[in-house]
Design a protein around this motif. Structure first.
Motif, short mmCIF file in Angstrom:
data_model
loop_
_atom_site.label_atom_id
_atom_site.label_comp_id
_atom_site.label_asym_id
_atom_site.label_seq_id
_atom_site.Cartn_x
_atom_site.Cartn_y
_atom_site.Cartn_z
N ASN A 1 7.80 67.64 -125.10
CA ASN A 1 6.88 66.74 -126.04
C ASN A 1 4.72 67.24 -126.62
OD1 ASN A 1 5.69 64.76 -127.82
ND2 ASN A 1 7.21 63.24 -127.00
N SER A 2 4.71 67.89 -127.61
CA SER A 2 3.49 68.26 -127.33
C SER A 2 3.01 67.04 -128.07
CB SER A 2 3.52 69.46 -128.65
OG SER A 2 4.31 69.45 -129.19
N GLU A 3 2.91 66.02 -128.63
CA GLU A 3 1.85 64.89 -128.76
C GLU A 3 0.88 64.57 -128.10
OE1 GLU A 3 4.94 62.50 -132.47
OE2 GLU A 3 4.38 61.61 -130.18
N PRO A 4 -0.27 64.22 -128.88
CA PRO A 4 -1.02 64.39 -127.80
C PRO A 4 -0.88 62.71 -127.36
CG PRO A 4 -1.81 63.96 -130.18
CD PRO A 4 -0.77 64.58 -130.51
N ALA A 5 -0.08 62.18 -127.82
CA ALA A 5 0.04 60.44 -127.41
C ALA A 5 1.31 60.78 -126.75
CB ALA A 5 0.70 59.82 -128.69
N GLU A 6 1.45 61.79 -125.97
CA GLU A 6 2.17 61.70 -124.58
C GLU A 6 1.26 61.95 -123.32
OE1 GLU A 6 4.15 63.50 -121.67
OE2 GLU A 6 2.61 64.98 -121.94
N GLN A 7 0.61 62.16 -122.88
CA GLN A 7 -0.44 61.53 -122.06
C GLN A 7 -1.02 60.63 -121.18
OE1 GLN A 7 -4.52 63.61 -121.71
NE2 GLN A 7 -3.53 64.94 -119.94
N PRO A 8 -0.65 59.49 -122.53
CA PRO A 8 -0.74 58.11 -121.94
C PRO A 8 0.20 57.48 -121.40
CG PRO A 8 -1.83 58.75 -123.86
CD PRO A 8 -1.61 59.64 -123.52
N GLY A 9 1.58 58.14 -122.43
CA GLY A 9 2.88 57.66 -121.87
C GLY A 9 2.89 58.12 -120.24
N SER A 10 3.23 59.67 -120.08
CA SER A 10 2.86 59.26 -118.72
C SER A 10 1.76 58.92 -117.65
CB SER A 10 2.59 61.16 -118.28
OG SER A 10 1.49 61.15 -118.25
N ALA A 11 0.94 58.47 -117.60
CA ALA A 11 -0.08 57.32 -117.16
C ALA A 11 0.47 56.32 -117.25
CB ALA A 11 -1.29 57.69 -117.98
N ARG A 12 1.47 56.05 -118.09
CA ARG A 12 2.01 54.00 -117.96
C ARG A 12 2.98 54.43 -116.95
NH1 ARG A 12 -1.34 51.58 -119.81
NH2 ARG A 12 -1.78 52.68 -120.67
N ARG A 13 3.55 55.58 -116.69
CA ARG A 13 5.10 55.93 -116.24
C ARG A 13 4.60 55.39 -114.82
NH1 ARG A 13 7.16 60.43 -117.54
NH2 ARG A 13 7.46 59.73 -119.21
N THR A 14 3.33 56.32 -114.08
CA THR A 14 2.32 56.53 -113.10
C THR A 14 1.85 54.73 -112.32
OG1 THR A 14 1.40 58.89 -113.81
CG2 THR A 14 0.98 57.05 -111.89
N ARG A 15 1.47 53.94 -113.55
CA ARG A 15 1.35 53.00 -113.67
C ARG A 15 2.49 52.02 -112.77
NH1 ARG A 15 -2.68 49.73 -117.56
NH2 ARG A 15 -3.63 51.33 -116.70
N THR A 16 3.61 52.27 -113.21
CA THR A 16 4.98 51.86 -113.32
C THR A 16 5.63 51.60 -111.80
OG1 THR A 16 5.86 51.92 -115.17
CG2 THR A 16 7.59 51.37 -114.30
N GLN A 17 4.99 52.85 -111.45
CA GLN A 17 5.15 53.26 -109.66
C GLN A 17 4.69 52.30 -108.70
OE1 GLN A 17 4.42 57.80 -109.52
NE2 GLN A 17 6.09 58.49 -111.08
N ARG A 18 3.32 52.32 -109.83
CA ARG A 18 1.88 51.57 -108.45
C ARG A 18 2.86 49.97 -108.68
NH1 ARG A 18 -3.70 52.62 -106.94
NH2 ARG A 18 -2.93 51.40 -105.50
N PHE A 19 3.00 49.50 -109.35
CA PHE A 19 4.06 48.35 -109.98
C PHE A 19 4.78 48.20 -109.18
CE2 PHE A 19 7.33 46.32 -112.27
CZ PHE A 19 6.84 45.40 -112.94
N GLU A 20 5.44 48.85 -108.46
CA GLU A 20 6.88 48.71 -108.20
C GLU A 20 6.56 49.19 -106.81
OE1 GLU A 20 9.74 51.70 -111.11
OE2 GLU A 20 10.30 51.97 -108.89
N ALA A 21 4.95 50.08 -106.39
CA ALA A 21 5.51 50.50 -104.51
C ALA A 21 4.64 48.34 -104.35
CB ALA A 21 3.55 51.21 -104.33
N LEU A 22 3.77 47.82 -105.13
CA LEU A 22 3.41 46.61 -104.36
C LEU A 22 3.90 45.62 -104.24
CD1 LEU A 22 -0.08 45.36 -104.11
CD2 LEU A 22 0.77 44.58 -106.35
N SER A 23 5.12 45.26 -105.90
CA SER A 23 6.00 44.80 -105.95
C SER A 23 7.06 45.16 -104.07
CB SER A 23 6.89 44.28 -106.92
OG SER A 23 6.67 44.65 -108.00
N ASP A 24 7.27 46.02 -103.94
CA ASP A 24 8.16 46.12 -103.03
C ASP A 24 7.32 45.93 -101.61
OD1 ASP A 24 10.32 47.10 -103.68
OD2 ASP A 24 9.87 48.84 -104.53
#
Lengths: 219, 219, 219, 219
Positions: free
Chosen positions: A4-27
């Motif tokens: 995906n070459s849209e500029p909106a893609e970068q915030p999307g991948s940042a969002r996914r990183t954030r999901t990782q830490r959300f899960e890490a803190l919860s776990d």
């Protein structure tokens, strides 16, 4: 996703990183809360013989039962949390905060567990301990339900998902919360029976009675 | 990234691995510090009836309030840390060390929380406990601010980022630190009021008053 | 995997996310249980001189030995769990629940360790403490064995796998469990000898006597 | 890596999964050991006024200094461990076991820290406490050194790596271990001075005096 070459893609991948830490803190919080419970099992200090030690351990059964109930409940909430995050596309600010509130109640659980182990079956103040414990369990289940409803309404969960585990969670949360209210009321009459009731509700959340074999395999 | 054939690419991917462990250690410390707080809630040992137990629990309200304030503060710092690392391209040696310093203060927080629960509202030494607690909270917020400023000046944060969460963090850190100084001063006069003040500052960091709905959705 | 255009692919990737949290919770519980053990090592409080402190530390050798046995056992179970999950394609509902049961026993281990440290070598009730401890270790090893068998029969483990570590685990679990039964029986006669026996079994699980050098390297 | 069509590629990717859990367990143990230290800071229970509380806190300075030394040492070992794993291609069976041994000593550190806080500056048995503490620190640093040497000799570290952080670690481990031996000897004469010495060694490991600015940036 990475094609995906849209500029909106970068915030999307940042969002996914954030999901990782959300899960890490919860776990992390789930793992610690579930493991801290063992600190509240008291080693009997008085016995002078094997016979006395066996009796002392047997006499502390409410402590062991409380340990089992709290472990099962935290395990059940983790399973529900896990099923939910499996189908999260993204996490927004509000969900992060709702999740912190859920973690507040989960990490608080060792306290009412200790209270229960101290007072149940002693003939002193056991109604207060049993009700306090039930309310804490009810709060955890309710917050998980709120988390789930918010994620659904804010379109954070992929709408095309048909998962046995998630369906199970959704279909059991409301009856489970009603059961907590009933068992809390029962606990005002027979506190020890409430303890068994809380265990049954946790197991009801944990065990997928008819679902585990229907899942498609990729083997 | 993986299409990049330069020899400099390998260190870059190593850098990213390091970011993972930087986040893993941080999430671990945050999760443990936030969960250890519950160990400091004392189970009342003397009551002989339900009425006495309810009173004993009610009398321990500074313990519960302190628990809530510390949980909210650690939660707020985690949210800020999370927003920051979401936009980190890489981590350098100095940031790793600054982060260890932040973790030192975060993992220290359960101690002033215990001190506060022990002394607040007892008429004994509560000014010392309240000031000590406020200074610990101020140090945590200041370190987060330093971490953020260093990451920005060392070009570790992607400069093109416009994130609601990060803007929120940046715009609230300085007023939040000023508020801590004011509430610490207030605590010298009315220690209990300071406790409420610390809670309000934590909530001010946590709640994105007007921002959560403006985020673009990919659904 | 990502080139696969079937609609069934999405649930597959969700499954993999779930494996991550399954591992994260497990690693959290293993790490906490293995680290909590140190809290049970009591600092001697009475000694008035260096000589007395050295004696007091030396007298507490059952505490240190118990610490070492429990650390080795949890380490061995983690190695086995790690070898197993390395070859898991996916995790199903039932395996998640079996794993929670294993974590229940692992997180419970600090309690029998404390019991053992308190009673071994005191001439009081040491047979009960030693047997209780052995049963807890046996339960952990048995659950790991059940987990492994279930994963195999439910086709969750890749069938083409020939791994030294996994072969080692599989070939040692059954003799290990038989050894636990024998050492528990020995403990009814000589409790302290059982403690040494438990350590040897843990080391038998941990050390890959002849295998570590045969692995292909990609360097 | 994923373009590689050899059958040997699958075990390779499994190896990488194993590295993840190796790091996850390590980060968990580091995070818990570093956070548990705070539990050993005792809240003074006797003071009746602000003045007394301030004095009581000031009198407990060996506790705070020990906390700082242990935090810095665990932080330094984590930095070294982190630098090492950043350049690990793969993990083999033996490294997993060596790492468990390192984690054994790291998770043990809160115990000598408590011993030190109890006995230093009391005129009773402080030489034993100081030596015991120094030996534990020396063991941690030595194990990290062994881990590093094994990884290098078994070709687990990418040989083409020239990293400032890794060079720093390698060049400081041996002098650091010599310094530990000297400070342990010093502690037999002046126990309190040894405590300051241990702090200086930890900071020597932590701070990259001249290196942090030389790293290439990808911005």
């Amino acid at each position: 996703v990475s094609q995906n070459s849209e500029p909106a893609e970068q915030p999307g991948s940042a969002r996914r990183t954030r999901t990782q830490r959300f899960e890490a803190l919860s776990d992390g919080v789930f793992a610690i809360a579930i493991t801290l419970l063992v600190l509240d099992l008291a080693v009997p200090t008085t016995p002078h013989s094997s016979h006395h030690l066996l009796n002392a351990i047997a006499d502390d059964w409410p402590g062991y039962l409380g340990y089992l109930v709290s472990f099962s409940t935290i395990g059940a909430i983790w399973l529900g949390h896990n099923a939910l995050t499996d189908y999260l596309d993204q996490v927004d600010s509000f969900l992060l905060r709702l999740n912190l509130l859920l973690l507040l109640f989960v990490s608080f659980l060792p306290f009412p567990t200790r209270l229960l182990a101290e007072y149940i079956n002693t003939g002193r103040a056991e109604r207060v301990a049993s009700t306090f414990y039930g309310l804490a369990l009810l709060l955890c289940a309710s917050l998980l339900s709120v988390l789930w409803r918010y994620a659904w309404h804010a379109h954070l969960v992929r709408p095309d998902v048909h998962d046995a585990e998630l369906t199970l969670l959704r279909s059991r949360l409301t009856p489970g919360m009603v059961a907590y209210v009933l068992v809390i009321a029962l606990g005002l009459l027979v506190p020890v029976a409430a303890l068994v009731g809380y265990l049954l509700i946790a197991l009801y959340f944990v065990f997928p009675v008819r679902l585990p074999r229907r899942r498609p395999r990729t083997t």
